[in-house]
Write an enzyme that holds these catalytic residues in place. Structure first.
Site, PDB file in Angstrom:
ATOM      1  N   ARG A   1      26.620  26.142  41.815  1.00  0.00           N
ATOM      2  CA  ARG A   1      25.661  26.042  42.915  1.00  0.00           C
ATOM      3  C   ARG A   1      24.567  27.100  42.834  1.00  0.00           C
ATOM      4  NH1 ARG A   1      30.412  24.527  45.172  1.00  0.00           N
ATOM      5  NH2 ARG A   1      30.826  26.622  45.912  1.00  0.00           N
TER       6      ARG A   1
ATOM      7  N   GLU B   1      42.034  33.750  42.623  1.00  0.00           N
ATOM      8  CA  GLU B   1      43.249  33.900  43.424  1.00  0.00           C
ATOM      9  C   GLU B   1      44.490  33.585  42.586  1.00  0.00           C
ATOM     10  OE1 GLU B   1      42.890  31.813  47.060  1.00  0.00           O
ATOM     11  OE2 GLU B   1      44.859  32.483  47.772  1.00  0.00           O
TER      12      GLU B   1
HETATM   13  P1  AMP Z   1      34.054  35.203  45.152  1.00  0.00           P
HETATM   14  O1  AMP Z   1      34.127  35.522  43.677  1.00  0.00           O
HETATM   15  O2  AMP Z   1      35.394  35.252  45.823  1.00  0.00           O
HETATM   16  O3  AMP Z   1      33.024  36.052  45.864  1.00  0.00           O
HETATM   17  O4  AMP Z   1      33.609  33.687  45.296  1.00  0.00           O
HETATM   18  C1  AMP Z   1      32.292  33.338  45.155  1.00  0.00           C
HETATM   19  C2  AMP Z   1      32.116  32.077  44.362  1.00  0.00           C
HETATM   20  O5  AMP Z   1      33.004  31.053  44.776  1.00  0.00           O
HETATM   21  C3  AMP Z   1      30.729  31.525  44.566  1.00  0.00           C
HETATM   22  O6  AMP Z   1      30.239  31.057  43.317  1.00  0.00           O
HETATM   23  C4  AMP Z   1      30.881  30.407  45.584  1.00  0.00           C
HETATM   24  O7  AMP Z   1      30.112  29.282  45.203  1.00  0.00           O
HETATM   25  C5  AMP Z   1      32.352  30.075  45.579  1.00  0.00           C
HETATM   26  N1  AMP Z   1      32.965  30.155  46.923  1.00  0.00           N
HETATM   27  C6  AMP Z   1      33.889  31.042  47.323  1.00  0.00           C
HETATM   28  N2  AMP Z   1      34.284  30.816  48.574  1.00  0.00           N
HETATM   29  C7  AMP Z   1      33.569  29.748  48.994  1.00  0.00           C
HETATM   30  C8  AMP Z   1      33.507  29.010  50.236  1.00  0.00           C
HETATM   31  N3  AMP Z   1      34.275  29.334  51.278  1.00  0.00           N
HETATM   32  N4  AMP Z   1      32.653  27.968  50.322  1.00  0.00           N
HETATM   33  C9  AMP Z   1      31.873  27.636  49.268  1.00  0.00           C
HETATM   34  N5  AMP Z   1      31.890  28.278  48.077  1.00  0.00           N
HETATM   35  C10 AMP Z   1      32.724  29.327  47.934  1.00  0.00           C
END
Ligand code: AMP
Length: 174
Positions: free
Chosen positions: A58, A95
């Site tokens: 995205r 995770e």
């Molecule tokens: P993080 O590495 O945990 O910060 O996750 C960020 C990545 O995962 C980004 O590329 C987001 O597109 C996706 N992502 C994580 N959580 C969500 C969520 N609740 N809704 C949409 N995309 C998410």
């Protein structure tokens, strides 16, 4: 705050799995005025950079449009195995298990400035990997910009701990 209608970002409970509240940006992308406002807001936060790097998938939607609007180059930060190479790699924790981001080597001049763009900041793991990846090929990361963040997950402080001097921007707050 930019003029972006928050109603166009849908909260989808339990997607892609139980307990996750998914932020669905497809209504925002379908609305020309709000999409344009979003690109302008991203560009506003990345004006000084030569390149805009987007995180698959995205992040690509925003980063490519921002690069075009600002006469900048676009850099895809891709999931493992998609770029023909040669590539630099950076793994990070999910995770459950591990993931990898890759960037092409030998295309972007050393010390070029870059802003990294993604849709959602959650734990910060993806963004930290993206920053490390750019730094591995000696790009200068000016800032990271997200459309939104999920504040309870501590992503902003994680990025701050790893890169205290880096500017972190989030365009809309819930
Ligand atoms: P993080 O590495 O945990 O910060 O996750 C960020 C990545 O995962 C980004 O590329 C987001 O597109 C996706 N992502 C994580 N959580 C969500 C969520 N609740 N809704 C949409 N995309 C998410």
């Amino acid at each position: 705050m930019p003029d972006i209608d928050l109603q166009l970002i849908r909260n989808i409970p339990d997607f892609p799995k139980t307990g996750v509240q998914f932020k669905d940006i497809t209504p925002l992308l379908a609305d020309p005025k709000n999409f344009e406002q979003t690109i302008k807001a991203f560009l506003n936060k990345s004006a000084s950079s030569k390149y805009i790097a987007g995180i698959e998938a995205r992040g690509f939607i925003f980063a490519a449009a921002v690069a075009q609007a600002g006469s900048k180059g676009f850099i895809p930060l891709r999931k493992s195995g998609k770029l023909p190479g040669p590539v630099e790699q950076q793994s990070y924790q999910l995770e459950y298990g591990e993931a990898m981001l890759e960037i092409h080597k030998g295309i972007y001049p050393i010390n070029s400035s870059v802003t990294i763009v993604d849709d959602v900041l959650a734990t910060g793991g993806t963004a930290i990997a993206a920053i490390k990846l750019c730094q591995k090929i000696k790009l200068h990361v000016d800032s990271v910009v997200f459309l939104m963040e999920i504040p309870g997950l501590g992503g902003r402080s994680q990025i701050n701990q790893h890169f205290p001097d880096l500017q972190i921007s989030v365009l809309v707050a819930e």
